[in-house]
Design a protein around this motif. Structure first.
Motif, mmCIF file in Angstrom:
data_model
loop_
_atom_site.group_PDB
_atom_site.id
_atom_site.type_symbol
_atom_site.label_atom_id
_atom_site.label_comp_id
_atom_site.label_asym_id
_atom_site.label_seq_id
_atom_site.Cartn_x
_atom_site.Cartn_y
_atom_site.Cartn_z
ATOM 1 N N LYS A 1 4.130 5.038 5.125
ATOM 2 C CA LYS A 1 4.021 4.528 3.747
ATOM 3 C C LYS A 1 4.213 5.571 2.629
ATOM 4 O O LYS A 1 5.316 5.813 2.185
ATOM 5 C CB LYS A 1 2.683 3.804 3.575
ATOM 6 N N VAL B 1 -2.198 5.845 7.706
ATOM 7 C CA VAL B 1 -0.980 5.198 7.209
ATOM 8 C C VAL B 1 -1.162 4.767 5.749
ATOM 9 O O VAL B 1 -0.248 4.915 4.937
ATOM 10 C CB VAL B 1 -0.582 4.018 8.126
ATOM 11 N N ILE B 2 -2.339 4.277 5.409
ATOM 12 C CA ILE B 2 -2.608 3.895 4.017
ATOM 13 C C ILE B 2 -3.195 5.069 3.236
ATOM 14 O O ILE B 2 -2.818 5.330 2.092
ATOM 15 C CB ILE B 2 -3.583 2.693 3.963
ATOM 16 N N GLY C 1 8.122 4.325 11.218
ATOM 17 C CA GLY C 1 7.095 3.695 10.379
ATOM 18 C C GLY C 1 5.731 3.860 11.024
ATOM 19 O O GLY C 1 5.587 4.596 12.017
ATOM 20 N N GLY C 2 4.741 3.158 10.482
ATOM 21 C CA GLY C 2 3.369 3.329 10.946
ATOM 22 C C GLY C 2 3.111 2.772 12.333
ATOM 23 O O GLY C 2 2.390 3.381 13.133
ATOM 24 N N SER C 3 3.667 1.595 12.632
ATOM 25 C CA SER C 3 3.430 1.005 13.950
ATOM 26 C C SER C 3 3.979 1.905 15.049
ATOM 27 O O SER C 3 3.339 2.097 16.097
ATOM 28 C CB SER C 3 4.097 -0.373 14.039
ATOM 29 N N TYR D 1 -6.700 -2.428 11.652
ATOM 30 C CA TYR D 1 -5.279 -2.808 11.660
ATOM 31 C C TYR D 1 -4.475 -1.545 11.943
ATOM 32 O O TYR D 1 -4.624 -0.532 11.258
ATOM 33 C CB TYR D 1 -4.864 -3.414 10.317
ATOM 34 N N HIS D 2 -3.631 -1.603 12.967
ATOM 35 C CA HIS D 2 -2.812 -0.442 13.312
ATOM 36 C C HIS D 2 -1.354 -0.840 13.491
ATOM 37 O O HIS D 2 -0.645 -0.284 14.335
ATOM 38 C CB HIS D 2 -3.345 0.226 14.579
ATOM 39 N N GLY D 3 -0.892 -1.816 12.705
ATOM 40 C CA GLY D 3 0.500 -2.232 12.801
ATOM 41 C C GLY D 3 0.691 -3.254 13.899
ATOM 42 O O GLY D 3 -0.263 -3.748 14.500
ATOM 43 N N ASP E 1 -5.999 7.198 11.671
ATOM 44 C CA ASP E 1 -4.854 6.406 11.195
ATOM 45 C C ASP E 1 -4.851 6.485 9.665
ATOM 46 O O ASP E 1 -5.604 5.789 8.988
ATOM 47 C CB ASP E 1 -4.951 4.958 11.678
ATOM 48 N N ILE F 1 1.679 4.824 15.555
ATOM 49 C CA ILE F 1 0.499 4.489 16.365
ATOM 50 C C ILE F 1 0.869 4.511 17.858
ATOM 51 O O ILE F 1 0.160 5.086 18.691
ATOM 52 C CB ILE F 1 -0.057 3.106 15.939
ATOM 53 N N GLU G 1 -9.194 4.169 11.256
ATOM 54 C CA GLU G 1 -8.782 4.311 9.856
ATOM 55 C C GLU G 1 -9.988 4.867 9.084
ATOM 56 O O GLU G 1 -11.046 4.229 9.080
ATOM 57 C CB GLU G 1 -8.438 2.952 9.246
ATOM 58 N N TRP H 1 0.824 -1.218 0.000
ATOM 59 C CA TRP H 1 0.000 0.000 0.000
ATOM 60 C C TRP H 1 0.863 1.275 0.000
ATOM 61 O O TRP H 1 0.400 2.302 0.486
ATOM 62 C CB TRP H 1 -0.907 0.130 1.223
HETATM 63 N N1 PLP Z 1 -1.806 1.534 10.426
HETATM 64 C C1 PLP Z 1 -2.350 1.092 9.277
HETATM 65 C C2 PLP Z 1 -3.726 1.533 8.913
HETATM 66 C C3 PLP Z 1 -1.631 0.239 8.436
HETATM 67 O O1 PLP Z 1 -2.191 -0.234 7.310
HETATM 68 C C4 PLP Z 1 -0.314 -0.136 8.807
HETATM 69 C C5 PLP Z 1 0.478 -1.024 7.932
HETATM 70 O O2 PLP Z 1 -0.008 -1.607 6.998
HETATM 71 C C6 PLP Z 1 0.204 0.347 10.016
HETATM 72 C C7 PLP Z 1 -0.566 1.178 10.796
HETATM 73 C C8 PLP Z 1 1.582 -0.039 10.455
HETATM 74 O O3 PLP Z 1 2.548 0.532 9.668
HETATM 75 P P1 PLP Z 1 4.020 -0.113 9.547
HETATM 76 O O4 PLP Z 1 3.837 -1.441 8.886
HETATM 77 O O5 PLP Z 1 4.780 0.901 8.735
HETATM 78 O O6 PLP Z 1 4.573 -0.235 10.911
#
Ligand code: PLP
Length: 412
Positions: A258, A231-232, A106-108, A140-142, A229, A111, A196, A47
């Motif tokens: 991302k 991230v996507i 990164g995303g995780s 989903y938040h990582g 969120d 969060i 999200e 993504w």
């Molecule tokens: N939040 C959302 C909505 C995501 O889709 C993702 C990853 O796909 C994450 C958080 C986590 O991001 P990362 O994989 O960069 O840690």
């Protein structure tokens, strides 16, 4: 060497064995494997490949920065020009007036940062019982501890038991469920609601009409921070820089990663509204957010992020997503008449899903598509993900749809 050392995330290593698909080259929406076979990347890698693969400009930006100063940390009073400039650009693009930007890896991490900042914010206001972060089913938040605890996808969390306490879940599409949960927990205990705008890994689930405005209003009513969120959805995926702009939201924080670099370097960010920043920035405040990553504001990653944003702007790629939105929908929609398809979800940017009928797993379909030169992916074990680079052509979108159709026929 007798064995392959790389352990793949989310992979069954017993069956994967020595059979990974090894990709060696990319250009725009196409990637090539080590044997020279070309594939259309219909998922933007994970993504994120918003500007497409193989852009020399980003390589140049990274090389230039590395030659000058690869990076220097940004803890305490240190800073570098790329970190300063990218924070400024992201703040401007976010639509949040006077936003502050906290970089992560990164995303995780982002969060975790938003969840911890929510709690620190309320503690600063003397509300030190406000600890609970509310997430949603299907979310989903990582995969950090907070993200794993907040996910609403059972298969992802089940293996680990309880990680972070003070986390609650509500039904993903029902604003009343959020209000009831806050009421039951007691608003004095609820720090934030994380959401999200369009759910990604849960299956590209569109928010029901009015849902996002309603949950935002509930958050305001009960003094709960509203965290989007993105991230996507950030950096153009829905045809606006952020989904919050498309849905006219005013989140207290936005989490992103991302598309911030289109994946050319690992980087995430939390975009913070003045309300949340205030206790930390107010004149005379001695409050410190005791949080940060070694690579927060990594100079080379930020230089890459700046070059990425420049390309998105110069080539009008966010507008291009809006132009391609109806085309993606037009090519995917007919798949709905296939006996193996339960639903096609499209119509929000370059983000789509083909949900299969119950008991039909997407993995074999993705494998068939791969054999036909299209990279797809199963999400939540129920749907195929479609999230191509913004530079994908109309012809390539047609090919993706026809390959999905052929692949469904093949597994039938
Ligand atoms: N939040 C959302 C909505 C995501 O889709 C993702 C990853 O796909 C994450 C958080 C986590 O991001 P990362 O994989 O960069 O840690």
């Amino acid at each position: 060497m007798t064995h392959r050392a790389l352990w793949n995330p989310f992979a069954n290593m017993a069956t994967l064995g020595d059979e990974p698909l090894v990709l060696v080259r990319g250009r725009d929406s196409t990637v090539w494997d080590k044997d020279g076979t070309a594939y259309i990347d219909a998922i933007g890698s994970l993504w994120y490949a918003n500007i497409g693969h193989g852009r020399p400009e980003l390589a140049d930006a990274a090389a230039k920065q590395m030659r000058e100063l690869e990076t220097f940390q940004t803890f305490e009073y240190y800073s570098t020009p790329p970190a300063e400039e990218l924070a400024q650009r992201v703040a401007e693009l976010s639509g949040v007036a006077d936003a502050r930007v906290f970089f992560t890896s990164g995303g995780s991490d982002a969060i975790d940062t938003a969840a911890k900042l929510s709690r620190a914010y309320w503690a600063a206001l003397g509300q030190d019982k406000k600890h609970v972060i509310v997430g949603r089913t299907m979310a989903y938040h990582g995969v950090n501890a907070y993200g794993t605890s907040l996910t609403g996808i059972q298969a992802i969390a089940a293996q680990f038991g309880d990680l972070v306490p003070d986390v609650a879940h509500v039904q993903w599409d029902d604003p009343a469920a959020l209000e009831e949960a806050i009421d039951k927990l007691g608003p004095e205990r609820v720090a934030a609601f994380v959401c999200e705008p369009v759910m990604g890994a849960g299956g590209v689930l569109h928010p029901p009409e009015g849902y996002l405005a309603a949950v935002q209003a509930i958050c305001r009513k009960y003094d709960v921070l509203f965290v989007a969120d993105e991230v996507i959805t950030g950096f153009g995926r829905l045809g606006t820089w952020f989904a919050s702009q498309r849905f006219q939201l005013e989140p207290d924080m936005m989490v992103t990663a991302k598309g911030l670099t289109s994946g050319y370097a690992p980087l995430g960010a939390v975009i913070i509204s003045p309300r949340v920043a205030e206790p930390f920035y107010a004149k005379g405040s001695e409050l410190v957010f005791r949080h940060g990553y070694t690579y927060s504001g990594h100079s080379t990653a930020c230089a890459v992020g700046l070059a990425n944003i420049e390309i998105l702007e110069r080539e009008g790629l966010v507008d291009r997503v809006s132009e391609l939105e109806p085309i993606l929908e037009r090519v995917l929609r007919p798949l709905e008449s296939h006996p193996l398809v339960a639903e096609v979800r499209a119509g929000l940017g370059l983000l789509g899903a083909v949900e299969l009928v119950p008991d039909m797993a997407p993995a074999p379909v993705a494998l068939e598509a791969r054999n036909r030169g299209v990279i797809l992916r199963g999400i939540r074990g129920v749907a195929l993900q479609i999230s191509p680079p913004f530079v994908i052509t109309e012809d390539e979108l047609e090919t993706v749809a026809s390959v999905i159709g052929d692949s469904l026929d093949a597994v039938q």
